[in-house]
Motif scaffolding. Structure first.
Motif: not given
Length: 398
Positions: A201-226
């Protein structure tokens, strides 16, 4: 933006023989000597002659009754060999990766909960059991795998995330919320305890602590963008079902994704808050898109067409390249270098370019492979694989 709780994890949601050749097969007939007497034997009686000659048809009959060694009807490929896998028919192979510190050690993923492992560079494979990924209530489809050093990640559907810190000797399961927007289709190991994950669905997440916390790299879904940009002239946006058909990442972190119906495509670069939709510049619907080794884009359309972008970077200008697809769809392209690349597709289609994609030749020997070839992966200059359905795996020989 809403927040997603992931069991200790906080996610911002984004949504001597004589032989003849016949019909490509080699048939051999062993010629037996008429008599086996020493050259200095003396004259034989009539009874001796009859006994000796009678043994010849008996020997021929015994030879004919012996089972012949099994041979494949497939002729040898020019630069690839088929690797036969101990898996059930019907399994579709989806991704492959090797441990950077030991390129003999790798993993192969697929449908029907398939995880294979090799310790000899991909010559032979054996099933790998991961207890934390075995659940009698689910039949996992393992979509993507990536290594950085000894750290590795696997994602699949239904939502599952596996992590290793010891080059795959052991794997642990990282808990995920059932509110994760979309199915995880891609993961990239980016550094120590760090990874980048993408959903359909276009969500991009990044982690820097072995997957225990994730941060969103985009602010909305692709559906919302469209929904915000549908009035800007994106053809087919009103028919968007909310999921990607394919998504590919460049070495420098840019993404290109094809909409579920193939009527437009989207791109994203690090630092951008939203996906950027683009109208397709070709008449036929898009099958797949990806990145060339020089930083440009390749584009495949349904029905077998191949296009290359003009110049490098993200653009909407493409030119068609003539290819011998025999009417079958081309499904993926993999670059070995800036000049050499291979394209694969339906019914064993295998094409090669040695001039960056300006012209392509077909490996006709692959026409006899009874499978669709879905993915071309070059891990290094001399290590490449083609993944198909029914467990078909081709290994690059060079």
């Amino acid at each position: 933006m809403a927040s997603i709780q992931l069991a200790h994890i906080h996610l911002r949601s984004s949504s001597g023989a004589a032989c003849v050749r016949k019909a490509n097969r080699r048939h051999c007939r062993r010629l037996l000597p008429v008599a086996s007497l020493p050259a200095d034997s003396g004259p034989r009686t009539r009874r001796e002659f009859i006994a000796e000659t009678a043994s010849v048809p008996l020997a021929l009959a015994a030879l004919a009754a012996a089972p012949a060694p099994a041979k494949s009807d497939e002729p040898a490929l020019s630069e690839w060999e088929r690797v036969f896998l101990p898996i059930d028919p019907g399994v579709v192979l989806l991704d492959i990766a090797f441990v950077p510190d030991d390129m003999n050690h790798g993993f192969l993923l697929g449908t029907r909960q398939t995880i294979m492992e090799t310790k000899d560079g991909g010559n032979t494979w054996f099933p790998r059991s991961i207890p934390s990924a075995e659940d009698e209530d689910f039949n996992y489809r393992f979509n993507s795998i990536s290594f950085k050093g000894k750290e590795g990640w696997i994602v699949g559907k239904p939502a599952i995330l596996l992590y290793t810190s010891d080059a795959g000797e052991s794997w642990e399961r990282i808990p995920l919320s059932d509110q994760l927007p979309g199915d995880m289709v891609y993961i990239k190991a980016t550094g120590e305890k760090s990874a980048e994950m993408v959903t359909d669905e276009g969500a991009i997440y990044v982690t820097s602590n072995r997957g225990y916390n994730w941060k969103a790299a985009v602010q909305e879904t692709v559906s919302a963008t469209l929904n915000r940009t549908v009035s800007s002239g994106i053809s087919g946006a009103s028919y968007y079902t909310g999921t990607f058909n394919t998504v590919n990442r460049s070495p420098d972190g840019k993404y290109v994704a094809v909409s579920s119906r193939g009527n437009f495509y989207l791109t994203w670069e690090p630092g951008q808050p939203f996906w950027q939709p683009h109208n397709r510049a070709v008449a036929r619907r898009i099958q797949n898109m990806g990145w060339r080794a020089d930083g440009g884009l390749w584009l495949l359309v349904r029905g077998g067409g191949l296009y290359l972008s003009k110049g490098t970077g993200i653009t909407e200008e493409f030119e068609e390249i003539p290819v011998q697809s025999r009417g079958f769809g081309i499904l993926d392209v993999g670059y070995r270098s800036k000049e050499e690349a291979w394209a694969a597709g339906g019914s064993g289609i295998l094409l090669r370019t040695t001039n960056g994609g300006k012209s392509w030749t077909r490996d006709k020997a692959a026409d006899n492979i009874a499978a669709n070839l879905y993915s071309v992966k070059f891990l290094t200059d001399d290590k490449g694989f083609v993944l198909g359905n029914d467990g078909v795996l081709l290994r690059y020989l060079g």
